[in-house]
Design an enzyme around this catalytic site. Structure first.
Site, PDB file in Angstrom:
ATOM      1  CB  SER A 109      50.644  24.910 -15.423  1.00  0.00           C
ATOM      2  OG  SER A 109      51.708  24.222 -15.202  1.00  0.00           O
ATOM      3  CB  SER A 110      48.459  20.987 -12.756  1.00  0.00           C
ATOM      4  OG  SER A 110      48.700  20.571 -14.246  1.00  0.00           O
ATOM      5  CB  CYS A 111      54.251  21.653 -14.180  1.00  0.00           C
ATOM      6  SG  CYS A 111      54.503  23.389 -14.497  1.00  0.00           S
ATOM      7  CE1 TYR A 138      56.202  28.690 -17.694  1.00  0.00           C
ATOM      8  CE2 TYR A 138      54.804  26.802 -16.114  1.00  0.00           C
ATOM      9  CZ  TYR A 138      54.588  27.873 -17.186  1.00  0.00           C
ATOM     10  OH  TYR A 138      53.602  28.523 -17.228  1.00  0.00           O
ATOM     11  CE  LYS A 142      53.504  30.719 -14.940  1.00  0.00           C
ATOM     12  NZ  LYS A 142      52.842  32.184 -15.432  1.00  0.00           N
ATOM     13  CG  HIS A 181      50.815  20.737 -24.217  1.00  0.00           C
ATOM     14  ND1 HIS A 181      50.285  22.003 -23.914  1.00  0.00           N
ATOM     15  CD2 HIS A 181      51.854  20.804 -23.375  1.00  0.00           C
ATOM     16  CE1 HIS A 181      51.275  22.674 -23.304  1.00  0.00           C
ATOM     17  NE2 HIS A 181      51.963  21.819 -22.903  1.00  0.00           N
TER      18      HIS A 181
HETATM   19  N1  LIG Z   1      48.429  25.928 -22.567  1.00  0.00           N
HETATM   20  C1  LIG Z   1      48.176  24.843 -21.523  1.00  0.00           C
HETATM   21  O1  LIG Z   1      47.819  23.578 -21.708  1.00  0.00           O
HETATM   22  C2  LIG Z   1      48.273  25.611 -19.971  1.00  0.00           C
HETATM   23  C3  LIG Z   1      47.769  24.503 -19.021  1.00  0.00           C
HETATM   24  C4  LIG Z   1      47.778  25.018 -17.584  1.00  0.00           C
HETATM   25  C5  LIG Z   1      48.271  26.487 -17.371  1.00  0.00           C
HETATM   26  N2  LIG Z   1      48.844  27.166 -18.499  1.00  0.00           N
HETATM   27  C6  LIG Z   1      49.025  28.518 -18.267  1.00  0.00           C
HETATM   28  O2  LIG Z   1      48.448  29.566 -18.592  1.00  0.00           O
HETATM   29  C7  LIG Z   1      49.425  30.638 -19.045  1.00  0.00           C
HETATM   30  C8  LIG Z   1      49.328  31.002 -20.479  1.00  0.00           C
HETATM   31  O3  LIG Z   1      49.587  29.834 -21.219  1.00  0.00           O
HETATM   32  P1  LIG Z   1      49.323  29.902 -22.811  1.00  0.00           P
HETATM   33  O4  LIG Z   1      49.222  28.252 -23.324  1.00  0.00           O
HETATM   34  O5  LIG Z   1      48.176  30.879 -23.250  1.00  0.00           O
HETATM   35  O6  LIG Z   1      50.623  30.318 -23.336  1.00  0.00           O
HETATM   36  P2  LIG Z   1      50.892  31.170 -24.839  1.00  0.00           P
HETATM   37  O7  LIG Z   1      49.855  30.769 -25.718  1.00  0.00           O
HETATM   38  O8  LIG Z   1      52.526  31.149 -25.337  1.00  0.00           O
HETATM   39  O9  LIG Z   1      50.835  32.744 -24.460  1.00  0.00           O
HETATM   40  C9  LIG Z   1      51.333  33.659 -23.477  1.00  0.00           C
HETATM   41  C10 LIG Z   1      51.351  35.040 -23.944  1.00  0.00           C
HETATM   42  O10 LIG Z   1      52.159  35.670 -23.252  1.00  0.00           O
HETATM   43  C11 LIG Z   1      53.100  36.507 -23.845  1.00  0.00           C
HETATM   44  N3  LIG Z   1      54.214  37.073 -23.356  1.00  0.00           N
HETATM   45  C12 LIG Z   1      55.374  36.166 -23.168  1.00  0.00           C
HETATM   46  N4  LIG Z   1      56.419  36.824 -23.005  1.00  0.00           N
HETATM   47  C13 LIG Z   1      56.173  38.088 -22.782  1.00  0.00           C
HETATM   48  C14 LIG Z   1      56.767  39.401 -22.631  1.00  0.00           C
HETATM   49  N5  LIG Z   1      58.151  39.560 -22.378  1.00  0.00           N
HETATM   50  N6  LIG Z   1      56.092  40.471 -22.766  1.00  0.00           N
HETATM   51  C15 LIG Z   1      54.708  40.605 -23.106  1.00  0.00           C
HETATM   52  N7  LIG Z   1      54.219  39.516 -23.386  1.00  0.00           N
HETATM   53  C16 LIG Z   1      54.719  38.245 -23.294  1.00  0.00           C
HETATM   54  C17 LIG Z   1      53.320  36.266 -25.281  1.00  0.00           C
HETATM   55  O11 LIG Z   1      53.413  36.905 -26.243  1.00  0.00           O
HETATM   56  P3  LIG Z   1      53.826  36.695 -27.684  1.00  0.00           P
HETATM   57  O12 LIG Z   1      52.397  35.996 -28.456  1.00  0.00           O
HETATM   58  O13 LIG Z   1      54.168  37.569 -28.191  1.00  0.00           O
HETATM   59  O14 LIG Z   1      54.959  35.474 -27.695  1.00  0.00           O
HETATM   60  C18 LIG Z   1      52.054  35.160 -25.380  1.00  0.00           C
HETATM   61  O15 LIG Z   1      50.825  35.981 -26.087  1.00  0.00           O
HETATM   62  C19 LIG Z   1      50.882  30.061 -18.470  1.00  0.00           C
HETATM   63  O16 LIG Z   1      50.950  30.693 -17.174  1.00  0.00           O
HETATM   64  C20 LIG Z   1      50.742  28.719 -18.446  1.00  0.00           C
HETATM   65  O17 LIG Z   1      51.468  28.150 -17.485  1.00  0.00           O
HETATM   66  C21 LIG Z   1      48.708  26.882 -19.923  1.00  0.00           C
END
Ligand SMILES: NC(=O)c1ccc[n+]([C@@H]2O[C@H](COP(=O)([O-])OP(=O)(O)OC[C@H]3O[C@@H](n4cnc5c(N)ncnc54)[C@H](OP(=O)(O)O)[C@@H]3O)[C@@H](O)[C@H]2O)c1
Length: 316
Positions: A109-111, A138, A142, A181
């Protein structure tokens, strides 16, 4: 090259980003996508991850799995944010490299960029200054993932890529007001204001900070684009290229939801950084551009919210 029968493993497919990648690939006909829930495969377990990748031998791994959370969670669990994120990505990246997986797409992510980066933030600004202290745990995890991808590309000529999206919104977002967020929080607050007939809705800060937003399905399409193309660089920002003030955003969301009351700004609450916009020119030169404008995207997200409000899918 990849084709529609190629085996693609999406790690973290239940999450907001992983589910968008799954939709994007399915929509264009990928028929051999593999997924595992956390209860079936804990990605922090190195041996299990290695065995799984060895057994399945996917053509590509899309790594959207991460321990994500807001300021409070980062502050309370710095060790887990640093360690679990490094474990998940290290296990997947090392298995991919050791087992000769053709393509790896790493989501961050952009952080990861310094707190006081010039705007818009270019990929080159990485490690140019101190990080925002609240999510440094975090961010450092990353950044180490970004560097592993860069090292494998440099040393072993692997077509492995890191994508750093801006603020995302859309289906499967987190609507829990304690941890969400800004965009999903506004959407939920206005919705509750409307259904409960509240005369005003209180929002945090001055409304002046400017932020950039990308619909998660646009990110899904960026991942698809990167999957299908040999990329020339290891790190790409993925954003909409446009920012707007939180005040402007709140007006769009208020109109979408149909809330008629007054907005009160609680200026005692912190604003955060005045502006955060990433420069996505590099990925746009590779042929990807977003297609969902903010007004349509918010309207689609509100439809999803309404359709899922009662189900367990929505994290209220
Ligand atoms: N959301 C945003 O605004 C945003 C913006 C920029 C970048 N991103 C990036 O995109 C990526 C995903 O973000 P997201 O928002 O989709 O997060 P999320 O909805 O929390 O999804 C993360 C997934 O990873 C799984 N996970 C975590 N730990 C695990 C483990 N030990 N074993 C297996 N699975 C595991 C989680 O499983 P469970 O469902 O079982 O918890 C969940 O399904 C991250 O790298 C984040 O930095 C997100």
């Amino acid at each position: 090259m990849v084709n529609k029968d190629s085996k693609i493993y999406i790690a973290g497919h239940n999450g907001m980003v992983g589910s968008a990648c799954l939709r994007a690939l399915k929509q264009v006909g990928y028929s051999n996508i593999i997924t595992k829930s956390r209860s079936e495969l804990d990605l922090t377990n190195q041996r299990d991850v290695h065995n799984f990748i060895q057994e399945e031998k996917p053509y590509a791994i899309i790594d959207t799995a991460a321990k994500v959370g807001g300021i409070l969670a980062n502050d309370q669990y710095p060790y887990e944010f640093l360690m679990e994120n490094m474990q998940i990505q290290n296990n997947l990246i090392s298995a991919a490299h050791n087992l000769n997986i053709q393509k790896f797409i790493f989501l961050g992510s952009s952080c990861i960029y310094p707190k006081f980066s010039p705007q818009p933030i270019k990929e080159e600004y990485l490690l140019d200054g101190p990080l925002e202290p609240t999510n440094q745990w975090y961010a450092i995890a990353k950044i180490s993932g970004v560097k592993l991808i860069e090292a494998l590309r440099k040393q072993y000529k692997r077509d492995y890529v890191s994508l750093m999206p801006t603020n995302l919104y859309g289906p499967n977002d987190n609507f829990d007001l304690r941890t969400s967020h800004v965009l999903p929080a506004l959407l939920r607050k206005f919705h509750e204001g409307k259904v409960n007939n509240l005369s005003n809705v209180e929002l945090w800060g001055s409304g002046n900070p400017k932020r950039e937003f990308l619909h998660v399905d646009d990110l899904g399409n960026a991942v698809l684009h990167v999957l299908e193309k040999k990329m020339s660089k290891s790190l790409y920002n993925v954003g909409s290229g446009e920012d707007l003030s939180i005040r402007e955003l709140s007006e769009i969301i208020r109109t979408t939801v149909g809330y008629q009351g007054t907005i009160l700004w609680d200026k005692s609450k912190p604003d955060g950084t005045p502006r955060k916009l990433i420069d996505s020119e590099k990925i746009s030169k590779e042929g990807w551009s977003p297609s969902i404008n903010l007004i349509d995207g918010i309207s689609r997200t509100y439809e999803w919210f309404l359709a899922n409000i009662k189900s367990a899918e929505i994290r209220l």
